[in-house]
Write a protein that holds these residues in place. Structure first.
Motif, short mmCIF file in Angstrom:
data_model
loop_
_atom_site.label_atom_id
_atom_site.label_comp_id
_atom_site.label_asym_id
_atom_site.label_seq_id
_atom_site.Cartn_x
_atom_site.Cartn_y
_atom_site.Cartn_z
N ALA A 288 6.32 5.78 -8.38
CA ALA A 288 5.92 5.40 -7.13
C ALA A 288 7.16 4.81 -6.36
CB ALA A 288 4.51 4.55 -7.24
N ALA A 289 7.93 3.71 -7.10
CA ALA A 289 8.78 2.95 -6.50
C ALA A 289 9.92 4.21 -6.05
CB ALA A 289 9.35 1.97 -7.43
N ALA A 290 10.17 5.05 -7.03
CA ALA A 290 11.21 6.22 -6.81
C ALA A 290 10.79 6.80 -5.40
CB ALA A 290 11.22 7.08 -7.94
N ARG A 291 9.56 7.21 -5.35
CA ARG A 291 9.23 7.82 -4.06
C ARG A 291 9.33 7.08 -2.89
NH1 ARG A 291 5.12 9.62 -7.65
NH2 ARG A 291 4.28 11.90 -7.40
N GLN A 292 9.18 5.77 -3.04
CA GLN A 292 9.30 4.99 -1.80
C GLN A 292 10.72 4.88 -1.32
OE1 GLN A 292 7.25 4.52 0.67
NE2 GLN A 292 8.24 2.61 1.61
N VAL A 293 11.74 4.89 -2.50
CA VAL A 293 13.11 4.54 -2.12
C VAL A 293 13.68 5.66 -1.64
CG1 VAL A 293 15.31 4.32 -3.39
CG2 VAL A 293 13.38 2.88 -4.08
N MET A 294 13.17 6.84 -2.15
CA MET A 294 13.76 8.41 -1.60
C MET A 294 13.00 8.37 0.04
SD MET A 294 13.76 11.07 -4.36
CE MET A 294 12.18 11.03 -5.11
N ARG A 295 11.84 8.27 0.20
CA ARG A 295 11.38 8.37 1.56
C ARG A 295 12.24 7.47 2.54
NH1 ARG A 295 9.57 11.66 4.01
NH2 ARG A 295 8.94 11.20 5.92
N LEU A 296 12.21 6.06 2.13
CA LEU A 296 13.07 5.19 3.04
C LEU A 296 14.56 5.99 3.35
CD1 LEU A 296 12.35 1.72 1.65
CD2 LEU A 296 11.65 2.40 3.87
N PRO B 64 0.57 -1.13 -0.17
CA PRO B 64 0.02 -0.03 -0.07
C PRO B 64 0.96 1.38 -0.20
CG PRO B 64 -0.97 -1.67 1.60
CD PRO B 64 0.32 -2.12 0.99
N GLN B 65 2.15 1.17 0.36
CA GLN B 65 2.78 2.39 0.26
C GLN B 65 3.25 2.89 -0.75
OE1 GLN B 65 5.44 0.47 3.53
NE2 GLN B 65 5.72 2.64 4.20
N ILE B 66 3.55 1.84 -1.65
CA ILE B 66 3.41 2.00 -3.13
C ILE B 66 2.30 2.35 -3.88
CG2 ILE B 66 4.15 1.10 -5.35
CD1 ILE B 66 6.60 0.98 -3.58
N MET B 67 0.98 1.50 -3.70
CA MET B 67 -0.17 1.80 -4.31
C MET B 67 -0.63 3.16 -4.00
SD MET B 67 -0.57 -1.24 -5.69
CE MET B 67 -2.43 -1.13 -6.30
N ARG B 68 -0.37 3.78 -3.02
CA ARG B 68 -1.05 5.04 -2.46
C ARG B 68 -0.46 6.16 -3.67
NH1 ARG B 68 2.26 7.62 2.49
NH2 ARG B 68 4.27 6.79 1.83
N TRP B 69 0.62 6.15 -4.21
CA TRP B 69 1.07 6.99 -5.13
C TRP B 69 0.67 6.90 -6.89
CZ3 TRP B 69 2.05 10.68 -2.36
CH2 TRP B 69 2.85 10.82 -1.24
N LEU B 70 -0.49 5.88 -6.74
CA LEU B 70 -0.67 5.40 -8.34
C LEU B 70 -2.04 5.95 -8.57
CD1 LEU B 70 0.18 1.70 -8.35
CD2 LEU B 70 1.60 3.45 -9.29
N PRO B 71 -1.85 6.91 -9.66
CA PRO B 71 -3.13 7.47 -10.09
C PRO B 71 -4.31 6.68 -10.87
CG PRO B 71 -1.54 8.51 -11.22
CD PRO B 71 -0.95 7.51 -10.58
N TYR B 72 -3.71 5.28 -11.16
CA TYR B 72 -4.60 4.54 -11.84
C TYR B 72 -5.13 3.22 -11.12
CZ TYR B 72 -1.77 6.71 -15.54
OH TYR B 72 -1.39 7.57 -16.53
N ASP B 73 -6.10 2.57 -11.50
CA ASP B 73 -6.70 1.58 -11.18
C ASP B 73 -6.05 0.28 -11.30
OD1 ASP B 73 -8.28 -0.30 -9.85
OD2 ASP B 73 -10.12 -0.09 -10.86
N LEU B 74 -4.82 -0.14 -10.71
CA LEU B 74 -4.13 -1.32 -11.23
C LEU B 74 -4.18 -2.29 -10.04
CD1 LEU B 74 -0.99 0.51 -12.12
CD2 LEU B 74 -2.63 -0.15 -13.61
N PRO B 75 -4.37 -3.83 -10.72
CA PRO B 75 -4.40 -4.78 -9.80
C PRO B 75 -2.94 -4.70 -8.96
CG PRO B 75 -4.91 -5.35 -12.02
CD PRO B 75 -4.59 -4.24 -11.80
#
Lengths: 351, 587
Positions: free
Chosen positions: B372-380, B331-342
């Motif tokens: 989204a992944a880049a956001r999480q990498v930088m956040r960590l 969910p920490q990745i999914m929250r940054w996605l503006p698309y409905d992706l499985p």
């Protein structure tokens, strides 16, 4: 731009260097024929030591204790062996608390190596030993058909190849697994059911070659007792047609599945090795080459992942893709599905 | 920044070898000032099938040659000479590298919170993975410690301990354990040892360890209990890192020869730029730099010339993605996605990317996953850097970032976004700066080159940083504090330009607002908080903020609070993410 490469070779001569992580003992000789699971070398890993203080045990100073040490570095000792002290009734002595080997003496301190786990180096490919590096390892050569994968669960196995279905996009489901597959290496398009992997272990099969595996099965696949490799990665991606055709041509042949992990430092990748007769043997093809029109390439990512086609044109760096990115690319013609534009970064050579 | 207007500058090539790409940048004198002119890039060739990084370097140089029309390569090799005039070759070359897997290091110190902590901080400033740490408080018996050294087989042992007037016996005792272990390891596989402890023990340490392995003695990183000094030790560590990596990376030695020793780990170069900025910009706030790579991520901060540098090995957006996945819930990745992706599709993408680290997203959905992944990498990386920032920095509240004056972000994942508002949002969402900060994007991946070349000519760093090679995205005002709830008025802002007052803009909580202010324009602004929030002027306090510089997105008011909350329901999430992006597009 130098192309990344995956090998799908109907016949080639492979050389595999197998080295111990630390110095050890080579167990085979030059010219020996080995099977993939044969042990070619071993070394002591996960060592355990004991520091024994002769001064403290004898109740004297370190300077006084050192000359009373009765064993030398390298000596094997059994539990109870006197390591230091004077002989005779009533004399204080330091005895070995366990079987082991004296590996260092520093002043009055004796370092005893009490046990270790042997690390066994397997051949991981069948073939002939063509070079020995004393204490380190061997080089093995084999003439074979060869398919490189991209992910493996670290396993190793030999068996007879059995193709499931007739298409590279065959969905491997539980109803396709049965006891008749005992001892075989199954080849299928993709798998997305945990039950399939567990059922295959019960049969048991000897290995599984897939186009892809859904990510949720990643931990399940990792703990299976048989080797699993994927050629395309994760998801519900069919196997590329070139690899599928080659494996299908060897349906019923004996193969080795070396599901080793990808190692970017030495180029190790998981692989399927199918020994073939030594006719028209050839070295692996030239792998360092730039993208050119006419090359056979595989799509690594994005739309059309795993499709194989031929480059019909190269595109400039200003080419824009649906993601919005600009990058150099190629027009790729697929045998039965038209033409597509792909960034060069998403292509690799199949040779 | 004040710099000489005109210089007798050199023409420079800077080569940057990363895990995915190798770049060759060219800088030259244009009307008396250094200018970045072009970059050639090629896939890095450290690994299979080439196993020699120089092929990637050559390809990058060939492309550079093509772009500039200038001859850099001839049959006799790369044209680098102080005598080269205009039109051919270059006068000097520098190199940075970061593309290899991290090396294994064991740290040894006396007390966990003091010397061991310092030793760990030292090694984390470069591309090392700490495989074990040994201190006096270690409860393992000596045998277990020796076993650990033998079994982990580190590439390097870094040993600290004892102030220059302090402990000696305990340090020597630890050195003796180490000596025993080294005796047991075959000579060719023994780790090198870097001693950065009590300087008075250099002779004794040499007696204990010098005959067993390659021993490096460096000034004490903790000469006094309250003082850490990493400078010389970092240089020693860099030299060892180079030595060890050059045995694994074919071509590295040739690059050192070519660059006459001007070769540095990329993290060191980033640190140098960030430290430099903190010395030339007059502010009590800090400077922050982050470089997000395919395999590693680096965070550098500096306050008044004091550098803090942290490398996160195997945390990146390519081969380093598993490092992020291991510490992240989906969910920490999914929250940054503006698309409905499985979820399965997102997972498959994230697991495939490290297998094919050089691949590019080909659809908008894949691009969103990567961002989204880049956001999480930088956040960590930022969250794990909080302990790095010095305690005397100014913090708006506990657990928050300190105030930073400038935030410099480098790395293709951010710089290569198709739209610049995507780059800005990635930076703001991940770093979540507080107060007033200028955000600078290293759009051309130049920061390592600037850091490395500063040794050849420090003026070059100033000129390039001042030029438009680095994109000023804008000045961001991010209020922090207890807020009332989304939609409530939060701030009023008025721009005053040359005495002319412009319209008052009111910003509501939960939004992000871009107020046009073109690059190069400098204005004063008056900020009036409507809630009990802090923008760096004190809680609930407003006032003048002088000389605010414009940028691509002008003045950006990030009123989304800290930490940023993204709605969990898909529809509201899509609506919110799209509205944030749209606001930056329309301004």
């Amino acid at each position: 731009m130098i192309t990344p490469v995956s090998h799908v070779q109907s016949q080639t001569t492979l050389r595999r260097r197998r080295l111990l992580p630390v110095e050890g003992l080579v167990l085979v000789n030059d010219g020996d024929a080995v099977q993939s699971t044969d042990h070619v070398a071993r070394a002591d890993l996960d060592v355990r030591h004991l520091i024994l203080d002769a001064a403290r045990s004898l109740g004297i100073s370190a300077d006084q204790a050192n000359p009373l040490i009765q064993r030398a570095v390298g000596e094997e000792v059994e539990e109870g062996t006197i390591l230091a002290g004077r002989r005779g009734i009533g004399s204080r002595q330091l005895r070995a608390p366990a079987n082991g080997r004296v590996v260092a003496i520093n002043g009055a301190q004796i370092l005893l190596q009490t046990s270790s786990e042997s690390s066994i180096l397997q051949a991981r490919v069948p073939g002939e030993i063509i070079d020995i590096e004393p204490g380190r390892g061997v080089t093995i050569e084999i003439v074979c058909a060869w398919v490189q994968g991209i992910w493996g669960n670290h396993g190793l196995g030999d068996g007879v190849l059995q193709i499931v279905g007739s298409e590279p996009n065959q969905h491997l489901t539980a109803d396709l697994i049965d006891i008749s597959q005992r001892g075989v290496i199954l080849v299928a398009g993709y798998c997305d059911e945990r039950q399939v992997l567990e059922l295959a272990a019960q049969v048991p099969i000897r290995g599984l070659v897939l186009g892809s595996l859904t990510t949720r099965l990643f931990p399940v696949a990792q703990r299976q007792p048989y080797p699993i490799i994927t050629l395309e990665g994760f998801g519900q991606v069919p196997m590329n047609s070139v690899a599928f055709d080659l494996l299908a041509n060897h349906d019923g042949d004996k193969a080795t599945l070396n599901a080793q992990a990808v190692n970017p430092e030495n180029g190790d990748r998981p692989e399927v090795i199918i020994p073939v007769k030594e006719a028209n043997q050839s070295r692996p093809p030239e792998t360092v080459q730039p993208f050119r029109v006419g090359q056979t390439v595989r799509v690594l990512a994005g739309l059309g992942k795993s499709r194989v086609g031929k480059i019909t044109g190269l595109l400039p760096p200003s080419t824009v893709y649906p993601s919005g990115l600009r990058a150099p690319g190629a027009l790729v013609a697929f045998p039965d599905q038209g033409e597509g534009r792909h960034p060069l970064a998403n292509l690799e050579l199949i040779v | 920044m004040t710099t000489p207007d005109k210089v007798e500058s050199l023409s420079l090539i800077s080569i940057d070898v990363g895990s995915v790409n190798t770049r060759a940048h060219f800088f030259d004198n244009v009307e008396g000032r250094y200018r970045f002119l072009a970059t050639g890039a090629a896939p890095s060739t450290l690994g299979a099938p080439v196993f020699d990084l120089n092929l990637g370097v050559l390809e990058a140089l060939e492309q550079l040659q093509e772009f500039t029309g200038r001859t850099f390569l001839t049959d006799s090799g790369l044209l680098i000479s102080r005598d080269n005039g205009e039109g051919a070759g270059a006068n000097a070359i520098s190199v940075t590298f970061a593309g290899a897997l991290p090396l294994k290091v064991m740290t040894v110190g006396l007390l966990d919170e003091i010397s061991l902590d310092s030793a760990n901080m030292l090694v984390r400033s470069s591309y090392f993975r700490v495989v074990d740490s040994l201190g006096l408080n270690d409860r393992r018996p000596p045998e277990a410690i020796i076993d650990a050294i033998c079994n982990t087989l580190p590439d390097l042992v870094v040993m600290a301990g004892g102030t220059n007037e302090g402990a000696s016996r305990s340090v020597i005792r630890l050195a003796n354990y180490l000596a025993l272990a080294l005796n047991l390891i075959p000579e060719k596989q023994r780790p090198q040892v870097l001693f950065v402890g009590n300087e008075k023990l250099h002779d004794e340490i040499d007696n204990v360890l010098g005959a067993l392995t390659m021993l490096h003695l460096s000034p004490n990183i903790r000469p006094y209990l309250e003082q850490e000094s990493f400078g010389p030790a970092r240089q020693a560590l860099n030299a060892i890192y180079f030595d060890l990596q050059s045995r694994k990376m074919n071509g590295l030695l040739e690059l050192r020869e070519l660059s006459e020793g001007q070769i540095y780990p990329a993290a060191y170069a980033l640190g140098r730029v960030v430290r430099f900025l903190s010395t030339v910009i007059d502010t009590p706030k800090g400077m922050l730099g982050i470089d997000i790579g395919g395999l590693h991520t680096t965070v550098a901060s500096a306050f008044a010339g004091e550098l803090q540098l942290r490398v996160f090995p195997e945390l990146g957006v390519g081969a380093g993605l598993p490092g992020m996945i291991a510490e992240t819930h989906l969910p920490q990745i999914m929250r940054w996605l503006p698309y409905d992706l499985p979820e399965d599709l997102v997972l498959d993408y994230l697991y495939n990317k490290p297998l094919f680290a050089g691949t590019l997203p080909s659809t908008p959905e894949e691009m969103a996953i990567e961002q989204a992944a880049a956001r999480q990498v930088m956040r960590l990386a930022i969250e794990n850097s909080l302990s790095l920032f010095p305690p005397n920095a100014i913090y708006p509240m506990p657990g928050a970032l300190p105030w930073f004056d400038r935030i410099l972000v480098s790395g293709s994942a951010v710089a290569r976004a198709p739209r610049m508002e995507q780059s800005l949002l990635m930076i703001l969402d991940a770093i979540q700066p507080v107060g007033i900060a200028t955000v600078i994007l290293d759009q051309n991946n130049l920061v390592n080159a600037v850091g490395a070349t500063a040794e050849i000519d420090p003026v070059m760093a100033v000129h390039v940083l001042e030029s438009n090679s680095f994109i000023n995205l804008g000045t961001v005002i991010s209020p922090v504090g207890n807020m009332r709830g989304r939609g409530n008025p939060l701030l009023r802002v008025q721009i005053v330009h040359e005495g002319e007052k412009e319209d008052v803009v009111e910003i509501r909580e939960g939004t992000i607002k871009s107020i046009p202010l073109p690059p190069g324009r400098v204005v004063d602004i008056y900020v009036d908080p409507l809630q009990n929030v802090n923008i760096g002027l004190g809680r609930g306090r407003g006032g003048w903020v002088r000389r605010v510089a414009g940028g691509v997105f002008g003045l950006i008011i990030d009123a989304r609070g800290r930490p940023i909350q993204v709605p969990s329901s898909l529809n509201r999430r899509q609506e919110t993410l799209n509205s944030w992006q749209q606001e930056l597009i329309t301004g």
